[in-house]
Design an enzyme around this catalytic site. Sequence first.
Site, mmCIF file in Angstrom:
data_model
loop_
_atom_site.group_PDB
_atom_site.id
_atom_site.type_symbol
_atom_site.label_atom_id
_atom_site.label_comp_id
_atom_site.label_asym_id
_atom_site.label_seq_id
_atom_site.Cartn_x
_atom_site.Cartn_y
_atom_site.Cartn_z
ATOM 1 N N PRO A 260 0.784 -1.234 -0.029
ATOM 2 C CA PRO A 260 -0.064 0.125 0.003
ATOM 3 C C PRO A 260 0.741 1.194 0.203
ATOM 4 O O PRO A 260 1.883 1.348 0.632
ATOM 5 C CB PRO A 260 -0.778 -0.080 1.283
ATOM 6 C CG PRO A 260 0.002 -1.049 2.263
ATOM 7 C CD PRO A 260 0.964 -1.826 1.336
ATOM 8 N N CYS A 327 2.935 29.866 -15.051
ATOM 9 C CA CYS A 327 2.557 30.090 -16.311
ATOM 10 C C CYS A 327 2.182 29.270 -17.268
ATOM 11 O O CYS A 327 2.904 28.656 -18.370
ATOM 12 C CB CYS A 327 3.665 30.975 -17.156
ATOM 13 S SG CYS A 327 3.353 31.886 -18.509
ATOM 14 N N TYR A 356 1.462 11.220 -3.546
ATOM 15 C CA TYR A 356 1.749 11.889 -5.006
ATOM 16 C C TYR A 356 1.548 13.272 -4.728
ATOM 17 O O TYR A 356 0.980 13.962 -6.199
ATOM 18 C CB TYR A 356 0.612 11.090 -5.886
ATOM 19 C CG TYR A 356 0.802 9.730 -5.932
ATOM 20 C CD1 TYR A 356 2.098 9.164 -6.360
ATOM 21 C CD2 TYR A 356 -0.158 8.613 -5.399
ATOM 22 C CE1 TYR A 356 2.154 7.607 -6.255
ATOM 23 C CE2 TYR A 356 0.077 7.367 -5.199
ATOM 24 C CZ TYR A 356 1.427 7.036 -5.753
ATOM 25 O OH TYR A 356 1.408 5.333 -5.645
#
Length: 400
Positions: A260, A327, A356
């Site tokens: 996991p 940008c 993540y």
Amino acid sequence: MIDFQALAKSFDTPLYVYDFDHIASRYDELKKAFSGRKSLISYAVKANSNLAVIGHLAALGAGADCVSIGEVRRALMAGVPKYKIIFSGVGKRDDEIREALTSDILLLNLESEAEMGRVEAIAAELGVQARISIRVNPNIDPKTHPYISTGLHENKFGVDIETAKRLYIKAHQSPHLDPVGIHFHIGSQLTELEPIKEAAAIVADLVRSLLAIKIELKFFDVGGGLGIVYDDEETIAPYDYAQAILSTLQGLDVTVVCEPGRYIVGNAGWFLTRVLYEKVNEGKRFVIVDGAMNDLLRPSLYNAYHRVEVVGKSGNESEADIVGPVCESGDFFAKNRPLPPTEPGDLVVVHSAGAYGFVMASNYNTRPRPAEVAVEGGRVRCIRQRETFEDLIRLEKMCL
């Protein structure tokens, strides 16, 4: 309750915050679910590779699933015993294979015949026997986002059943390879149990067919991928997950390895950012914050949903895009999200950012990466300092 305002005041924004008590609770849930069988909960380091996070899990008894030699080094440095470390990944360089073998970790998880050939050659060169597993691709649709699906033949991962059987026979006959395990992982953010059970059954049948020809595997690695709640997902209970897998293993004396990552740390983390100002373009409302896609990439990369909260504000909501200073038009955390009116300095909390998040952060637009903070038992500590401009340019050389 974590005092996000106090943390933002102490450590500034953008900022990652992790609840170490929640991490321990999630680990314990999974370990308990598999308690009726020999098992190893091997944390997927790629989800969040902060040394303090890995060390916290190592102290609880976790192993480490690593997909680079850098992650192997992190795991060892953080206190994970070498006999609980697995080195996976589609592409391993010769020097990475050599280091993994000399580090004497539990095993290398292989994904192709070509890779097995390199491991065999390097093991022969070193005069050792390489403990290996082979990743089997069971061709099961995991019903998840295509970018995080890994169990279909169209994905780059693993080998098909027949190829796997041939490779196990070849490895068994080699004096430099020791096939000790088998592995599968069909994808991430899994919320349906049936594909997991179906994949486990296919791979368990392969293990039985190998046992019939005197190839006895010790580790049955089911990968990771258990989903978490980002919005309103119905997730899989750890007990049901374990029982589905164990039900396929009748007659097999194997240690179940579970890897996991997101499940352990995803809901244990938050990303904090402050409002800079608002703007309206012909009725389109933007809330501009000091965090950006370089800090938290998931919304831009996957169009992923994260719950967003403006701390201390409510009422009079209207739709807005929450965007950062980078940008790029892809620089956003949420689109068309109902939000109350905001003012400069308001604190915005992006939920479920423990997996993540920081690990995928970059220095795009020459933006230093955020600090990381751990909260455990009411105690707060900084586990990674905020980067500075000097950190960013330290390895660069000007050509004059």
